[in-house]
Design a protein around this motif. Structure first.
Motif, PDB file in Angstrom:
ATOM      1  N   SER A 154      16.588  -2.610  -0.122  1.00  0.00           N
ATOM      2  CA  SER A 154      16.140  -1.386   0.538  1.00  0.00           C
ATOM      3  C   SER A 154      14.927  -0.797  -0.176  1.00  0.00           C
ATOM      4  CB  SER A 154      17.274  -0.358   0.567  1.00  0.00           C
ATOM      5  OG  SER A 154      18.364  -0.825   1.324  1.00  0.00           O
ATOM      6  N   ALA A 157      11.893  -2.916   0.426  1.00  0.00           N
ATOM      7  CA  ALA A 157      11.363  -2.672   1.770  1.00  0.00           C
ATOM      8  C   ALA A 157      10.455  -1.451   1.778  1.00  0.00           C
ATOM      9  CB  ALA A 157      12.514  -2.490   2.760  1.00  0.00           C
ATOM     10  N   ALA A 189      18.862  -2.935   5.763  1.00  0.00           N
ATOM     11  CA  ALA A 189      17.507  -3.057   5.224  1.00  0.00           C
ATOM     12  C   ALA A 189      16.726  -4.130   5.963  1.00  0.00           C
ATOM     13  CB  ALA A 189      17.562  -3.372   3.730  1.00  0.00           C
ATOM     14  N   ILE A 193      13.242  -3.947   7.966  1.00  0.00           N
ATOM     15  CA  ILE A 193      12.125  -4.815   7.582  1.00  0.00           C
ATOM     16  C   ILE A 193      11.577  -5.546   8.804  1.00  0.00           C
ATOM     17  CG2 ILE A 193      11.562  -6.941   6.312  1.00  0.00           C
ATOM     18  CD1 ILE A 193      13.603  -5.917   4.167  1.00  0.00           C
TER      19      ILE A 193
END
Length: 304
Positions: A154, A157, A189, A193
Motif C-alpha cells: 500500500s 503504491a 492495494a 494500483i
C-alpha cells in the motif's frame, strides 16, 4: 594482462552464496535466525540489486547510525534506511522491503554488494541501534515502516502514484513474500494500483510456500495465485526463483502500458542448506534447542 570481468550471473551467484553464508553464521552465533528466508530469497534479492533495479551509488559501505527517534515535527534528526540504496533522484528506482522479517537477509545482501559495513551486523537487535530484527523505516535498506505483514505494498503504491504524477522516470520495486497475500490489504492495494494504471511499479514475490504456522497450502491456500493476480489487473510471470535468467526475463519483455508487473518466483526454503528440510513444515524461524543441533549447523557453516 587485464582480467576478464565476471558476468552479472556470476556476480549474483557470489552475492547469493554470501547471503546464505552470512545468515547461517549469524544463526549459529545467535542460536537462532530467519535462515529459510535467506535460502529462498538469496537469488531474487541479489538479482534485483545487481541486475534489475537502477539504484544510486554509495561512495563506500555505510555504517548504520544509532537510533535518533521516530520521525515527527519535533525531531529533525530522524532518518530512514534508504541512504543504503544510494541518493534519491527522479531517475533512480526505489526499493521497498514488504515482509520486514526478511531484514536480516537484506542486511546480509547490503554487505555483499558493498553498501553496508560488515561491522554493522554486530548491532543486530541491540537496543539503541537501527539494525533491527524486524526491520523498521530507519533500518538499513528500508524507508517505510511496513508494520504487520501486508502494509508494504500500500505504501509502495502511494510512492509510485506520487512519482508518476511528478513525472519521475524511476520505478518503485517491492519485494514480497507469498504469505503476505493471505492478507486482504494487499488485494485492495493491487486493485488501486491497477485502477490508477501504476505501471511504474514492479513486484517480486518469494513464493517459498511457507509461513509462520507451517506450509501455506495447509493454513490458507492462495492458489491459483497467478490467475488471481492477473484478474486484479497485473501482468504476471511465474518463474523459477533460483534461475537467474528467468528472474530477469520479465523486465526484458515489452512493458504492458497501465499494468503493474508481478513476478512470482517459486523457491525452495532450504536451498543451499539442505539440513533445513528436516524441519519441514516449520521453517519460519530456526531456533536451536540443543547444543548438538547447533553444532550440526556450525559444521555446515565450516564447510562453506
Amino acid at each position: 594482462m587485464i582480467g576478464i570481468q565476471p558476468s552479472w550471473q556470476e556476480e549474483v551467484k557470489q552475492v547469493a552464496y554470501g547471503i546464505r553464508r552470512r545468515v547461517l553464521e549469524h544463526t549459529v552465533i545467535n542460536k537462532g535466525g530467519y535462515l529459510s528466508q535467506a535460502c529462498s530469497a538469496a537469488e531474487i534479492l541479489a538479482t534485483m540489486y545487481i541486475r534489475i533495479m537502477n539504484l544510486g551509488k554509495t561512495d563506500e559501505p555505510l555504517m548504520p547510525l544509532p537510533f535518533t527517534g521516530v520521525p515527527g515535527p519535533n525531531n529533525p534528526n530522524a532518518f530512514t534506511g534508504a541512504i543504503f540504496n544510494g541518493p534519491k533522484g527522479p531517475q533512480y528506482d526505489r526499493f521497498i522491503l514488504s515482509p520486514s522479517q526478511y531484514a536480516l537477509v537484506l542486511y546480509a545482501l547490503l554487505i555483499e554488494v558493498n553498501r553496508m559495513a560488515p561491522e554493522g551486523l554486530h548491532q543486530f537487535n541491540v537496543d539503541g541501534y537501527t539494525v533491527e530484527m524486524i526491520g523498521a523505516m530507519h533500518s538499513p535498506g528500508m524507508e517505510v515502516m511496513t508494520g504487520s505483514l501486508g502494509q508494504g505494498l500500500s505504501q509502495a503504491a502511494g510512492i509510485a502514484m506520487a512519482r508518476k504524477l511528478r513525472g519521475d522516470t524511476g520505478k518503485v520495486w517491492v519485494f514480497m513474500s507469498d504469505g503476505e497475500w493471505q492478507s486482504g490489504q494487499n488485494w485492495e492495494a493491487l486493485q488501486a494500483i491497477s485502477f490508477y494504471k501504476l505501471d511504474n511499479l514492479g513486484i517480486y514475490i518469494d513464493a517459498n510456500g511457507q509461513q509462520c504456522d507451517g506450509a501455506m497450502c495447509e493454513v490458507m491456500n492462495i492458489e491459483p495465485f497467478a490467475d488471481r493476480l492477473t484478474a486484479f489487473g497485473a501482468k504476471v510471470y511465474r518463474v523459477d526463483g533460483h534461475d537467474l535468467d528467468m528472474l530477469v526475463k520479465p523486465i526484458l519483455e515489452p512493458v504492458q502500458q497501465g499494468k503493474p508487473l508481478i513476478v512470482i518466483a517459486d523457491t525452495i526454503p532450504w536451498r543451499g542448506i539442505e539440513i533445513l528440510k528436516e524441519r519441514y513444515p516449520k521453517l519460519h524461524y530456526v531456533r536451536f534447542f540443543t547444543e548438538q543441533e547447533r553444532e550440526q549447523y556450525a559444521a555446515i557453516l565450516k564447510s562453506l
